[in-house]
Design a protein around this motif. Structure first.
Motif: not given
Lengths: 506, 99
Positions: A365-366, A368-370, A372-373, B12-13, B16, B18, B20, B28, B32, B36
């Protein structure tokens, strides 16, 4: 040969014994199945063992031998297959709940080649979900334990394959390496792992993590065994558009040459950027001794700077999640794998959302989100685009270095095996395990890890990392075999002979 | 480099596909932001005139002869389907009532 002996021999010795009729392939296979039964309760290297299929394949090798057929150099030798490679007769999960119980309708090219060579596939090994991790703790089915100390990680993502070798549950294994997933587990378990040149081994049937980085390769306890396995699985495949249509480098010949212990004329570069702060003292000590050893074996050793390697980790953790977010889109609850929440009223999109939320673990999940970002408009140029430019600069560092030297060396990973649980929710600490291995994935060149001793502070294995140019895979084998031969003489046996006996636990 | 908010993670989820849980979003968002911050160091590299690399080695189109060859049977292709009906994948409704 006694049953215990059979699980201790090299693959080359076992193949020779099967070929000469000293033992049958069925006896060799049964000895390994017995060993799995005795120790895998504590190690958890395997997700699935298929005794019937393995024994049937072994009986077929014995029958072909009896009929006078010529057998390949690894016929009758058991192998542990990473569960990211499709098998038509066994489940393939990639360590994910979303593929639990999935039986692919086809064999990967690697699997076809193993079967054709008479190699006996014992079962499928544990791994971090979709090959994302450095400890196997991201497996949906529980972690694998390091045979040197069951409270510690076996590396990842291919920790199951490496632990199977180190606990004598198979003499050969297949791994896949996207950022170090063959080499880092090899280092922390005292085994040999080779990442071939990108495109050297077919990716057909390898469940994609990051397609521009993924490469399958051989894992073994000795350099020669890894070379023999490399020759079975490598070579052009029309089913993989990135497969290289050139002859496989003579890796077995190079391993034999290296074992003669003479590296005269070989130019070795020590990468300045891969050491120092953040590297465990015992890792650095064994690495520097091994560099000295290379000099004693005749190599010319110099220090080489690859200035952009310092940015490799950052570029990788943008490029990889970007590719992952795209590749994992195929798990959509429609054609195979898990489907949850389909109650007749919910839409396909709702079912897809729910399935992916349930089926993927935290690290998937981490990433996929990263990804996508990093790929979203407004950020693309600053992240993914810039990472791709850094990738170019890393390739150029390699190209410049390989004008001066034949191979580059570093430690494989900055530390020895750490305790299970220590970094599981600290992604940045976990990602640093791949610091030294990532540049080769970004540039696509060949590289490998070889055992080079035990760290003084914890008595755990340390790996020597050897990097060679694209399609010069034979160079890593030559260096690895020379180091192995010198240390076997010095230690009176392989590094794994010093490993503690794994407690028998069903 | 910009930071990443909980709302942005939720967006974003959705992109995607997804789902959550609220606690996953909280967790997250913090992680993140850290990641980042770390990977953003690629921006320190002066690379304006450097071409990007998408694949490690040069790749070209690969063609094969235009001849028939065996492929998966429909039974094999459907063998892993969560649900199948009349030789096809059965999927949940694609359009809602209002469409």
């Amino acid at each position: 040969m006694t049953a215990r002996d059979l699980s201790r021999h090299t693959a080359g010795e076992l193949a020779a014994a099967v070929a000469s009729g000293e033992v049958s392939a069925v006896e060799v296979t049964q000895a390994h199945l017995d060993r799995i039964g005795a120790v895998d309760g504590g190690v958890h290297a395997y997700l699935h063992v298929d005794a019937d299929a393995a024994l049937a394949a072994a009986a077929d090798v014995d029958a072909r031998r009896a009929a006078g057929a010529e057998l390949g150099p690894l016929a009758g030798v058991p192998l542990a297959l990473k569960d990211v490679i499709t098998t038509s007769d066994m489940p393939t999960t990639a360590g994910s709940r979303i593929l639990e119980g999935w039986r692919p309708p086809y064999d990967a090219t690697i699997v076809q080649r193993l079967r054709d060579a008479g190699v006996i596939i014992l079962g499928k090994t544990n791994m971090d979900e979709f090959a994302m991790g450095s400890s196997t703790e991201n497996s949906a089915f529980g972690p694998t334990h390091n045979p040197w100390d069951l409270s510690r990680i076996p590396g990842g993502s291919g920790g199951g394959s490496a632990a199977a070798l180190a606990s004598f549950q198979a003499p050969l294994a297949i791994g896949t390496d996207t950022g170090g997933s063959i080499r880092q587990p090899a280092a922390v378990t005292g085994t040999v792992g080779v990442k071939p040149t990108y495109g050297g081994v077919s990716r057909y049937g390898l469940i994609a993590c990051a397609s521009s980085l993924d490469q399958a390769g051989p894992c073994a306890r000795t350099v020669q065994d890894a070379a023999l396995l490399h020759e079975v699985i490598a070579g052009h495949d029309a089913l993989d558009s990135t497969s290289i249509d050139r002859p496989v480098p003579d890796v077995a010949g190079a391993a034999r040459q290296g074992a003669e212990g003479d590296l005269s004329g070989l130019r070795v570069g020590v990468v300045s950027e891969l050491g120092g702060e953040g590297y465990q003292a015992g890792v650095e000590a064994r690495f520097h001794e091994t560099v000295e050893l290379l000099g004693k074996l005749g190599a010319d050793v110099v220090e080489v700077s690859c200035p952009h390697f310092s940015y490799g980790l950052a570029a990788y953790y943008l490029i990889l999640p970007s590719e992952v977010s795209s590749n994992l889109a195929r798990f959509d609850a429609m054609r195979y794998g898990l489907r949850v929440g389909d109650d007749g009223t919910r839409s396909a999109e709702d079912v897809m959302n729910a399935t992916r939320g349930t089926g993927f673990g935290a690290e998937a999940k981490r990433r996929i989100i990263l990804g996508t970002y990093a790929l979203s408009s407004g950020y693309y140029d600053a992240y993914y685009g810039q990472a791709q430019k850094v990738r170019t600069l890393i390739s150029r560092d390699f190209a410049a270095a390989f004008e001066q030297v034949d191979v580059l060396v570093s430690p494989t990973t900055p530390t020895t095996a750490f305790p299970l649980g220590e970094r599981v929710d600290d992604p940045l600490a976990m990602y640093k395990n791949d610091l030294c291995t990532i540049p080769s994935n970004l540039a696509g060149n060949a590289s490998a890890s070889f055992p080079c001793g035990l760290a003084d502070e914890d008595g755990l294995p340390v790996g020597l990392h050897v990097m060679a140019p694209v399609m010069a895979d034979e160079r890593v084998y030559r260096v690895g075999a020379a180091v192995e031969q010198a240390y076997v003489t010095q230690w009176g046996g392989y590094l794994l002979d010093q490993a503690p006996e794994v407690e028998e636990r069903q | 480099m910009s930071s990443i908010s909980r709302d942005e993670v939720a967006h974003l989820a959705r992109l995607a596909r997804l789902e959550l849980e609220p606690d996953e979003l909280d967790h997250l968002a913090g992680q993140l932001d850290q990641i980042i911050g770390a990977v953003g160091q690629v921006s320190q590299v002066a690379a304006d005139d450097i071409p990007p690399t998408s694949h490690a080695l040069p790749i070209t189109n690969v063609f094969r002869d235009d001849v028939r060859r065996p492929c998966l049977s429909s039974e094999a292709a459907l063998s892993g389907a969560p649900e199948a009906e009349e030789g096809r994948f059965r999927v949940p409704q694609i359009l809602g009532e209002e469409q």
